[in-house]
Design an enzyme around this catalytic site. Structure first.
Site, PDB file in Angstrom:
ATOM      1  CG  ASP A 442      -2.174  -0.733   1.076  1.00 30.57           C
ATOM      2  OD1 ASP A 442      -2.256  -1.027  -0.044  1.00 30.57           O
ATOM      3  OD2 ASP A 442      -2.919  -0.646   2.213  1.00 30.57           O
ATOM      4  CG  ASP A 776      -6.496  -3.789   1.737  1.00 27.96           C
ATOM      5  OD1 ASP A 776      -6.766  -3.737   0.241  1.00 27.96           O
ATOM      6  OD2 ASP A 776      -6.053  -3.118   2.324  1.00 27.96           O
TER       7      ASP A 776
END
Length: 1161
Positions: A442, A776
């Site tokens: 990320d 996620d």
């Protein structure tokens, strides 16, 4: 009337009533709540306030726990030290040794009284010592094994508690929002729930904004369930908040919550199942009556039926294992080690058996054929001694230390990794990380600091590179802007005064904190506005999610009607704007041309500076005369028609938020690239922002031929005409892809899956992924190693992950890679050392037995060598610290052999040297050193003592050689940074001196002179010099066939299945695994047991108990849970047909890894 803390001690509602209330759903639930007078009335009955919460006084909390239970499910007690000792004693080879030693003891006493010749008397006097010494050695081995298991168990419990302790939840107490541990939540607490939370208890919704919950862990339904006061107010523990926010009143905790009831059932069922297995082992055919006393605190209806239910479950259980052919996937290293352990085990057993046969045949021929003696009791003693030698060869041949080395190395690494901010949830992730070839990271918080600040703003056609003064903004726009920011952000986001230093503390969503900081920066206070407009007054909230990429809030407007505020990604919000404030606050139409100009002149330059751009807009709905940018309404608008409500907005401003790259990240990424790991950035941000940050981090360099794609373009390239992602199309994209911007969680999952499944690279990719958001979860579960953010991560992400980064920092991932490679190398070092000793000891015992009718190394001596090389060496070599050099080589990947050609060269080279020395000493040592020969003697001699001592010295010096496995010349490098290594080494050395000088008959040793000691040391030191000679031999010349453990992990599955059938502790044949042969199979069976029980439940119970609605309801939930378990774990069942539903992958263990649902299994 008794009072508690100034209120009546009797609650207005009972535990039973609350429990019944929580079993209802939907409109039935609303009706039931209204029966009790509504949520407000239930709050009164529980003596709590929806706005103030509980008082939090210790007396009140304790009373609530006594009345309604505490929010924990008692775990199963750990095994005691004595139980572990008993388990270690079950080892087959140890049992054989114990029996042989006892027989030997008995015979020695018998002979001592039976014989009369002086020689026999002399031997009889000391004959008992050997038997006793073997028994003592066995006891030492058992205690060491049990102690290791005990510390391992405690470490894992500690880790589990640490993970649970990390789980905090927001509750309102005394009118303030407090973060408390989930175990401290009690009935009557008012909890704030928000996107990404894992609910810690059952409750009733008091107030909600667009609240959607994933209840699949309980019901198996993958659709998100909308919750609200008016239509479905019941929320359950163990479910996930997927959207929105709200407040709930806690009504059931711990064993009384819906998840708790299922776990209590599960736990009782497993206890029952274990009892059944024990009975089968004893061969008892009749099933004894079952009692239901393990169900403390269960609902009456369930408890009454439990006994026969369990009998049913266990009856069905016998058929379950047949269907259970697929076991949990092994990690790469486990697969390789299992195969190796089996091979070594077979080889050792064969040689041991051969040794015994040869010794006995020689003995019989010599005594009965050649000497013509008749059978006497003393012969029995000789035969027992031969048998003991054979068993000892087996003990030395089988590497019990291997599992120990793996466990120690992993446990040690996990402990140390905690200091490096890696909280490891699944042990094998630690080792897998060492083989990682790709990291998908990320951006926000991982590569950047996640401390966001507004650095640029565009208000009324004026671009400021600093925070403007409030007086520079037209007053009506300034006030509206402050209101838009204060109201249209979660009230859990706030800015706290600095504790130390000069930086304000940001709490909650960091983007919102940046905007609130902007309000403070222009000299205004957002809190006063929030106090005027509490959350209860909100008409509608469209919460942020990955599809909307914006958030909107509707509030009542002064003078009637409503006002909607919206904020979000600038290109998304601006598309919905029809008006904008121009110079001096004049309202203008926002044309397409102006929009393009704004994007070109303001948004893109901000993005290229690495700023995240956010637009803020509003819209008015008025009952009277409407101005150009307002909407006239006669009655309440349809708030569910989001498309039309959040449209034709008026843009107030665009801000650029900076989230600076962490100082240490560029260096960490350089290290990864040098270590052969590709770093890819996957972010939801604008492509220009992403490119800017990726360049600053060093993920891409100017002039590189790499791809930077947006989510839409990525999908266009990898999907066929039917919209299906195709592996061959993905294989064209991922090798060059470095940045994926404006990506959705699905894109992230598709990318990770594509890289893992790809066969483009020869070694197969091993992928690590970082994630913090609820969505996620699937990507984190799919990855070989999933990293969740400890600070910014939601509960869902943490549940799906393998490792939690407690500081959210990318550099911690690099440390995890280093530790992972270190684990792999530690185990390889241990193997190199252990196999050398194995080869030498076994060959010496075997050839000695054939040539001298006796093993030059006695049973007790062998056990001592076994202790050195197994327990002590695994401790010494498994605790080496990682060095930065580990990051200079490429990752091993999935297919690298476990024992490389360099290691095999070292093993064989050292074995040749040691065997040459030992056999020279055995056959001509007495002439060379001018001492009496020890061959054929029954008493300890200097000759055989020198052989034993030289062997131990060579082993000890070879332990130093074993510290390097990649052919390095300097074997001493870093040796003194590891105190465990040198203290064990010196300790062993001192023990050896004591054994030689004072061991006497017990260790079959005779004291040596200084000159003889120097000879032993000379031969020992020779291994270091010989090691340099071996290193000089080029590895390329060694045939590849000598590297063991090659090939794809899939090739190991047959060997493993075979091993598991033989050694699986769950197998019901009652075969105990031997500690050394296959021990990972012991690991992680808890989950399989749960699934197996759940499966048994499903097979037999649905039909039988449909007449009992309460039980049927619990079982229905539990059945769907079992389906989820069997689908989401890597265990398939022959009888389990996949549902039509597409069920997102969710961590099976998530229900058991938090204190409020600690499994009772």
């Amino acid at each position: 009337m008794a009072t508690i803390d100034g209120r009546p001690a009797q609650y207005g509602i009972t535990l039973k009533q609350l429990r019944e209330l929580m079993e209802t759903r939907g409109s039935e639930g609303v009706a039931k709540v209204n029966e009790y007078g509504g949520v407000q009335e239930i709050c009164k009955k529980l003596y709590t306030s929806p706005s103030e919460g509980l008082s939090g006084s210790a007396v009140d909390m304790e009373h609530r726990r006594e009345t309604f239970g505490s929010n924990t499910i008692p775990p199963k007690p750990p095994k005691t030290f004595l139980q572990l000792v008993w388990e270690a004693l079950q080892d087959v080879t140890l049992i054989i040794l114990e029996i042989a030693a006892i027989v030997s003891l008995g015979l020695s006493f018998y002979l001592a009284s039976d014989e009369s010749t002086p020689e026999a008397e002399d031997e009889g006097k000391h004959g008992w010592i050997e038997g006793l010494a073997i028994l003592i050695s066995v006891i030492v081995v058992v205690l060491v094994t049990a102690f290791n298991d005990y510390t391992k168990e405690r470490q894992f419990r500690g880790l589990q508690n640490r993970i649970e302790g990390e789980h905090k939840f927001s509750v309102i107490r005394q009118g303030e929002v407090k973060q408390i541990s989930v175990g401290d939540i009690v009935v009557g607490d008012i909890c704030q729930v928000k996107y990404g939370d894992l609910l810690p208890a059952d409750g009733i919704v008091i107030q909600s904004n667009d609240l959607k919950i994933d209840e699949s862990s309980l019901t198996g339904e993958s659709d998100h369930v909308k919750k609200g006061e008016g239509f479905d107010p019941m929320v359950l523990s163990g479910t996930h908040v997927m959207e929105g926010s709200g407040k709930m009143l806690v009504t059931a905790v711990g064993v009384n919550s819906q998840a708790g009831i299922i776990f209590t059932l599960l736990g009782a069922a497993v206890d029952q199942q274990e009892a059944e297995i024990k009975k089968k082992r004893k061969g008892e055919e009749e099933a004894a009556p079952v009692t239901g006393n393990s169900h403390v605190g269960m609902p009456g209806s369930v408890s009454e039926n439990t006994p026969n239910k369990h009998t049913e479950a266990s009856a069905n259980h016998t058929s379950a294992p047949a269907a259970e052919s697929h076991k949990k996937e092994k990690s790469v290293l486990q697969a390789k080690l299992t195969k190796l352990a089996i091979q070594i085990g077979y080889a050792g057993s064969s040689i041991a058996a051969l040794t015994v046969v040869i010794l006995i045949v020689q003995f019989c021929i010599e005594h009965f054929v050649m000497n013509g003696e008749s059978w006497q009791v003393k012969h029995a003693k000789k035969l027992v001694r031969n048998f003991i030698i054979g068993v000892t060869v087996l003990v030395v041949a089988v590497p019990e230390g291997l599992p120990l080395a793996v466990t120690l190395s992993l446990a040690y690494s996990v402990k140390k990794m905690m200091k490096d901010n890696n909280l490891v949830r699944h042990l094998d992730a630690c080792e897998t990380m060492g083989n990682a070839t790709a990291i998908c990271s990320d951006k926000t918080g991982t590569l950047t600091t996640n401390r966001m600040t507004v650095v640029q703003s565009y208000i009324c056609e004026k671009l400021s590179k600093t925070i403007p003064k409030f007086s520079d903004i037209p007053a009506h726009i300034g006030n509206m802007l402050i209101q838009a920011i204060a109201v249209n952000s979660a009230y859990t986001s706030r800015i706290m005064p600095p504790e130390e230093g000069d930086l304000f503390k940001q709490v909650g969503n960091k983007t919102e904190c940046a905007l609130l900081g902007f309000v403070q920066g222009i000299g205004k206070n957002y809190q006063t506005i929030r106090d005027d407009i509490p959350e209860e007054t909100f008409k509608k909230v469209y919460t942020f999610n990955s599809v909307r990429k914006s958030m909107s809030t509707v509030i009542p407007r002064q003078g009637g009607g409503y006002r909607l505020f919206s904020k979000g990604a600038s290109e998304i919000v601006l598309k919905k704007c029809a008006f904008i404030y121009g110079r001096d606050g004049h309202l203008e139409k926002f044309t397409r041309e102006m929009q393009d100009r704004l994007v070109r002149q303001v948004i893109e330059p901000m993005a290229c500076d690495g700023l995240r751009t956010i637009s803020i807009a509003y819209r008015d709905f008025v009952p009277g005369k409407a101005e150009i940018n307002q909407v006239h309404i006669d009655n309440e608008p349809n708030w569910d028609d989001e498309e039309n409500i959040v449209n034709n907005l008026t843009c107030l401003c665009v801000v650029g938020i900076e989230d600076p790259v962490r100082d240490e990240v560029p260096d960490a990424i350089k290290k990864c690239q040098r270590a052969g790991i590709t770093v890819r950035m996957v972010t939801g941000d604008n492509i220009n922002t992403a490119r800017s940050i990726a360049t600053k981090c060093g993920i891409i360099k100017p002039g590189d031929d790499f791809l930077i794609l947006e989510g839409k373009e990525f999908n266009r390239r990898i999907r066929d005409s039917n919209g299906e992602a195709q592996q061959h199309l993905l294989d064209k994209v991922w090798p060059k892809l470095r940045v994926l911007a404006r990506s959705s969680p699905t894109d992230k999952y598709t990318l990770v899956k594509g890289i893992i499944d790809s066969k483009v690279s020869e070694n197969r990719e091993v992928v690590a992924v970082t994630g913090d958001g609820t969505n996620d979860g699937p990507a984190l579960k799919k990855a070989d190693v999933g990293f969740a953010m400890g600070i910014a991560g939601t509960d869902v992400a943490k549940e799906a992950s393998d490792i939690i980064l407690t500081d959210d920092n990318f550099t911690s991932i690099v440390k995890a890679v280093m530790w992972g490679r270190n684990v792999y190398d530690s185990i390889a070092k241990f193997l190199q050392f252990q196999l050398t000793v194995n080869v030498v000891a076994v060959i010496v015992a075997f050839i000695g037995a054939c040539a001298v009718q006796d093993s030059p190394l006695k049973a007790v001596q062998m056990l001592w060598v076994n202790l050195i090389m197994d327990t002590l060496a695994s401790l010494a070599l498994a605790t080496e610290l990682p060095t930065p050099d580990l990051l200079l080589r490429k990752p091993y990947g999935r297919t690298k052999p476990l024992i490389s050609r360099t290691m095999m060269k070292n093993i064989l080279g050292q074995a040749v040297y040691q065997l040459t020395v030992i056999f020279t000493l055995l056959f001509v040592g007495d002439y060379l050193l001018d001492i009496p020969s020890g061959r054929g003697m029954t008493v300890p001699t200097q000759h055989f003592t020198i052989i034993f001592n030289t062997f131990v010295m060579m082993t000890l010096f070879n332990e130093i050689n074993a510290r390097k496995i990649h052919g390095q010349r300097n074997v001493f490098q870093g040796m003194f940074t590891n105190p465990i290594f040198y203290s064990i080494w010196l300790g062993t050395w001192v023990s050896q001196v004591v054994i030689i000088e004072f061991g006497d008959v017990a260790f079959s040793t005779a004291g040596l002179t200084v000159e003889q000691w120097l000879w032993c040391l000379f031969f020992g030191f020779g291994t270091l010099l010989w090691g340099q000679v071996v290193t000089t031999v080029p590895t390329r010349k060694i045939p590849k066939i000598l590297s063991w453990g090659r090939g794809h992990p899939e090739e190991y599955t047959e060997a493993i299945t075979l091993a598991e059938d033989k050694f699986d502790p769950d197998s019901q044949e009652g075969k105990k695994p031997r500690a050394g042969q296959i021990l990972w199979i012991r690991g992680l069976t808890r989950l399989q047991t749960q699934i197996r029980v759940v499966n048994a439940f499903r097979q037999g119970l649905d039909a039988r108990y449909s007449d009992n609605p309460t039980l049927a309801e619990v079982l229905r939930k539990q059945t769907s849970l079992s389906k989820r378990l069997s689908q989401t774990s890597s265990i398939d069942y022959a009888d389990n047909v996949m549902d039509e539903l597409t069920i997102p992958e969710i961590d099976v263990e998530r229900l058991s890894s938090h204190s409020h649902t600690e499994t009772a299994v």
